[in-house]
Design a protein around this motif. Structure first.
Motif, PDB file in Angstrom:
ATOM      1  N   GLU A 221       0.835  -1.201   0.000  1.00 39.89           N
ATOM      2  CA  GLU A 221       0.000   0.000   0.000  1.00 39.89           C
ATOM      3  C   GLU A 221       0.867   1.248   0.000  1.00 39.89           C
ATOM      4  N   GLU A 222       0.225   2.376  -0.257  1.00 41.31           N
ATOM      5  CA  GLU A 222       0.888   3.672  -0.155  1.00 41.31           C
ATOM      6  C   GLU A 222       0.578   4.259   1.211  1.00 41.31           C
ATOM      7  N   LYS A 235       3.830  10.523  -0.046  1.00 39.73           N
ATOM      8  CA  LYS A 235       3.444   9.140   0.198  1.00 39.73           C
ATOM      9  C   LYS A 235       4.595   8.217  -0.173  1.00 39.73           C
ATOM     10  N   GLN A 236       4.613   7.076   0.469  1.00 42.10           N
ATOM     11  CA  GLN A 236       5.649   6.085   0.195  1.00 42.10           C
ATOM     12  C   GLN A 236       4.992   4.725  -0.012  1.00 42.10           C
ATOM     13  N   LYS A 237       5.386   4.038  -1.082  1.00 42.60           N
ATOM     14  CA  LYS A 237       4.856   2.707  -1.320  1.00 42.60           C
ATOM     15  C   LYS A 237       5.572   1.709  -0.423  1.00 42.60           C
TER      16      LYS A 237
END
Length: 355
Positions: A221-222, A235-237
């Motif tokens: 998820e992000e 945001k970071q995956k």
């Protein structure tokens, strides 16, 4: 310019409605919705065997009866389709013949539309005839659908299963982990790991996997890493394996429905001693009873009997002949050994034992 009376306005509105209904009849008497449905079914059937060949080449080794099921459906369709097309033609020709007098009446009504006295009785007769033809169309459609509804449902179920398998294989190809040698995927589903039992906003979201040897949950998820005035700006995956437990350690599997409308599927897995968790709960985007069945069948090794390619006996013998005691400290090695493992570790002295 004379303003139409309320009676004339009402008559004009009713005639307009009838014109619209007649135009609909001109399409419906050809039973085009049924023709489209049969064409879609035909296309879906033609795709079953190629899709099966594709998932086999990508590594799906279970449900060895899928090919024979698909072949039987294709063969059955070769007999059923001509009968359906024949009925379509017969019913459509009959309905089109019933439409012609209605079209003539409609032309007559449009011609006297400005004369309420002449138009009203013609309108009432036409309305009755239209309703009768609409009922005949509905009956014809119901009759023809009844000839293939059960068959179409079987095709849909097989196509749905193939779609689920295709999803699983895609998720496995993108996963951050690798399957063990001879380990094979059974199912995968979008899921939330409900760490506290009740689903929380920050619970990990990702994919729940079931193989013939393990249960795995990969967070995928992000995640918001920065906010400005409560708005996510960065945001970071995140993709990482959070759970992997031998399916042999499953004790019981139960299901529940959650949410305001009770339309959320949840599975609850209780594990035997030795597992890293005593129990786990997931909110899944698939029928929870399906997963309950798959988990129980995987635990009882039913899927091994459904493999297209059987497991090499040498691999099985390797597990059977694995040591039960640590050669270094003599402790009992109470661990589940999975096919493809090259070594195990003694939990008491830490020694690594080659298999």
């Amino acid at each position: 310019m004379n303003t139409p009376s309320p009676l004339q306005q009402q008559l004009s509105s009713e005639i307009h409605t009838l014109n619209t209904r007649v135009r609909s009849l001109q399409n419906n008497v050809r039973l085009n919705s049924l023709r489209d449905s049969l064409e879609d079914l035909h296309t879906q059937l033609n795709g079953l065997l190629p899709r099966l060949a594709s998932v086999r080449s990508r590594g799906y080794v279970f449900e060895k009866g899928l090919e024979s099921q698909a072949e039987a459906l294709v063969k059955q369709w070769q007999t059923l389709e001509p009968s359906l097309q024949q009925q379509l033609t017969l019913q459509s020709n009959s309905l089109q013949a019933s439409l012609r007098p209605i079209e003539m009446q409609m032309m007559q009504l449009n011609a006297v539309a400005s004369n309420p006295a002449a138009a009203r009785p013609l309108l009432m007769s036409l309305k009755t005839n239209i309703e009768m033809l609409e009922d005949k169309i509905s009956a014809a459609e119901q009759s023809i659908r009844g000839m293939y509804d059960a068959f179409a449902q079987t095709v849909f179920q097989l196509a749905r299963r193939l779609a689920d398998i295709e999803y699983m294989l895609t998720q496995l190809a993108e996963a951050s982990f690798q399957l063990l040698p001879t380990e094979a995927g059974i199912a995968a589903v979008k899921a939330v790991w409900c760490r506290m039992g009740q689903e929380q906003k920050d619970d990990p979201k990702g994919v729940l996997f079931l193989t013939d040897q393990r249960i795995l949950f990969e967070q995928k998820e992000e995640i918001t890493t920065k906010k400005v005035l409560f708005i996510a700006t960065e945001k970071q995956k995140v993709q990482r394996l959070l759970i992997e437990i031998p399916v042999a350690l499953v004790d019981t599997v139960t299901t529940s429905k959650a949410g305001f409308l009770k339309n959320e599927d949840h599975i609850h897995i209780r594990f035997q001693p030795g597992a890293p968790y005593s129990n786990l709960q997931f909110h899944i985007w698939q029928d929870c009873t399906l997963w309950q069945g798959w988990l129980n069948r995987a635990r009882s090794k039913e899927f091994d009997q459904e493999r297209v390619v059987p497991i090499d006996e040498k691999v099985i013998e390797k597990i059977k002949s694995a040591p039960t005691e640590c050669p270094s400290c003599g402790a009992t090695l109470d661990v589940v050994i999975l096919r493809g493992q090259e070594s195990i570790q003694c939990e008491y002295c830490g020694s690594v034992i080659r298999l």
